[in-house]
Design a protein around this motif. Structure first.
Motif, short mmCIF file in Angstrom:
data_model
loop_
_atom_site.label_atom_id
_atom_site.label_comp_id
_atom_site.label_asym_id
_atom_site.label_seq_id
_atom_site.Cartn_x
_atom_site.Cartn_y
_atom_site.Cartn_z
N ASN A 87 0.83 -1.21 0.00
CA ASN A 87 0.00 0.00 0.00
C ASN A 87 0.87 1.26 0.00
O ASN A 87 0.50 2.27 -0.59
CB ASN A 87 -0.96 0.01 1.20
CG ASN A 87 -0.24 0.04 2.52
OD1 ASN A 87 0.74 -0.67 2.73
ND2 ASN A 87 -0.73 0.86 3.44
N GLU A 88 2.03 1.20 0.61
CA GLU A 88 2.94 2.35 0.61
C GLU A 88 3.53 2.57 -0.78
O GLU A 88 3.64 3.72 -1.24
CB GLU A 88 4.06 2.14 1.63
CG GLU A 88 3.56 2.12 3.06
CD GLU A 88 4.57 1.61 4.07
OE1 GLU A 88 4.40 1.94 5.26
OE2 GLU A 88 5.50 0.86 3.69
N ARG A 89 3.86 1.50 -1.46
CA ARG A 89 4.38 1.61 -2.83
C ARG A 89 3.32 2.20 -3.75
O ARG A 89 3.61 3.06 -4.60
CB ARG A 89 4.84 0.24 -3.35
CG ARG A 89 6.08 -0.28 -2.65
CD ARG A 89 6.68 -1.49 -3.35
NE ARG A 89 5.74 -2.56 -3.60
CZ ARG A 89 5.54 -3.60 -2.80
NH1 ARG A 89 6.23 -3.72 -1.67
NH2 ARG A 89 4.68 -4.54 -3.12
N ARG A 90 2.08 1.76 -3.57
CA ARG A 90 0.98 2.27 -4.38
C ARG A 90 0.81 3.77 -4.17
O ARG A 90 0.68 4.53 -5.13
CB ARG A 90 -0.32 1.52 -4.04
CG ARG A 90 -1.48 1.86 -4.95
CD ARG A 90 -2.76 1.09 -4.62
NE ARG A 90 -2.56 -0.25 -4.12
CZ ARG A 90 -2.81 -0.66 -2.85
NH1 ARG A 90 -3.30 0.19 -1.97
NH2 ARG A 90 -2.59 -1.90 -2.47
N GLU A 91 0.80 4.18 -2.92
CA GLU A 91 0.64 5.61 -2.61
C GLU A 91 1.79 6.43 -3.19
O GLU A 91 1.59 7.51 -3.72
CB GLU A 91 0.54 5.80 -1.09
CG GLU A 91 0.15 7.19 -0.69
CD GLU A 91 -0.23 7.29 0.77
OE1 GLU A 91 -0.56 8.42 1.18
OE2 GLU A 91 -0.20 6.29 1.51
N HIS A 92 2.98 5.90 -3.10
CA HIS A 92 4.16 6.60 -3.63
C HIS A 92 4.05 6.75 -5.14
O HIS A 92 4.33 7.81 -5.70
CB HIS A 92 5.43 5.84 -3.24
CG HIS A 92 6.68 6.56 -3.58
ND1 HIS A 92 7.32 6.42 -4.78
CD2 HIS A 92 7.42 7.44 -2.85
CE1 HIS A 92 8.40 7.17 -4.79
NE2 HIS A 92 8.50 7.79 -3.64
N ARG A 93 3.62 5.68 -5.83
CA ARG A 93 3.47 5.73 -7.29
C ARG A 93 2.43 6.75 -7.71
O ARG A 93 2.58 7.41 -8.76
CB ARG A 93 3.05 4.35 -7.82
CG ARG A 93 4.20 3.43 -8.13
CD ARG A 93 3.75 2.23 -8.96
NE ARG A 93 2.58 1.56 -8.43
CZ ARG A 93 2.59 0.55 -7.57
NH1 ARG A 93 3.74 0.09 -7.11
NH2 ARG A 93 1.48 -0.01 -7.17
N GLN A 94 1.37 6.91 -6.93
CA GLN A 94 0.32 7.87 -7.28
C GLN A 94 0.86 9.30 -7.30
O GLN A 94 0.37 10.14 -8.05
CB GLN A 94 -0.85 7.76 -6.32
CG GLN A 94 -1.65 6.50 -6.48
CD GLN A 94 -2.72 6.35 -5.42
OE1 GLN A 94 -2.73 7.05 -4.41
NE2 GLN A 94 -3.62 5.40 -5.63
N ILE A 95 1.85 9.58 -6.48
CA ILE A 95 2.37 10.94 -6.39
C ILE A 95 3.63 11.12 -7.25
O ILE A 95 3.78 12.13 -7.92
CB ILE A 95 2.62 11.31 -4.92
CG1 ILE A 95 1.28 11.29 -4.22
CG2 ILE A 95 3.35 12.64 -4.80
CD1 ILE A 95 1.23 11.71 -2.82
N ARG A 97 5.04 9.64 -10.19
CA ARG A 97 4.95 8.77 -11.38
C ARG A 97 6.11 8.96 -12.27
O ARG A 97 6.65 9.91 -12.52
CB ARG A 97 3.67 9.08 -12.15
CG ARG A 97 2.49 8.58 -11.37
CD ARG A 97 1.25 8.69 -12.18
NE ARG A 97 0.16 8.22 -11.35
CZ ARG A 97 -0.76 7.38 -11.73
NH1 ARG A 97 -0.77 6.95 -12.97
NH2 ARG A 97 -1.70 6.99 -10.94
#
Length: 97
Positions: A87-95, A97
Motif C-alpha cells: 500500500n505504501e508503494r501504491r501511494e508513492h506511485r500515485q504521487i 509517477r
C-alpha cells in the motif's frame, strides 16, 4: 502523506548496532537512507508513545524503503528502515509517477 525533503545541512545519527542489524537482515544501510531523506519523498507522522516519529517513503537504489526517524536535539535520528509495503508503494506511485 505529504511531500517532504530534509535540508542538505541536516545532521544524522543512529544506533550503530541497530544500523548493522538492519544492514544484515534487510540489506538497508542507514548511511544511504540518510542521503535519500535529502531528496523529495513522502512522509507522515508515526508517533510511538511520547515520541514524535516520522515514516518516510524514499527511493533507495531503485527500491522503495520506509524509514522511521525522529528529530532529536536538532538532528535526524534514524530509528529503523524496511522495504515499503504494497500500500505504501501504491501511494508513492500515485504521487511520484
Amino acid at each position: 502523506m505529504e511531500i517532504a525533503q530534509l535540508h542538505l545541512d541536516t545532521e544524522f545519527e543512529w544506533d550503530e548496532a541497530k544500523r548493522l542489524k538492519v544492514l544484515a537482515e534487510r540489506e538497508i544501510d542507514f548511511k544511504q537512507a540518510a542521503r535519500s531523506l535529502l531528496t523529495p519523498h513522502l512522509e507522515k507522522r508515526s508517533d510511538r508513545g511520547h515520541e514524535t516519529r516520522v515514516l518516510a517513503l524514499c527511493e533507495l537504489s531503485s527500491e522503495l524503503v520506509a524509514i522511521i526517524y525522529t528529530m532529536r536535539d536538532g538532528k535526524c535520528r534514524i530509528i529503523t528502515a524496511r522495504a515499503a509495503r504494497r500500500n505504501e508503494r501504491r501511494e508513492h506511485r500515485q504521487i511520484f509517477r
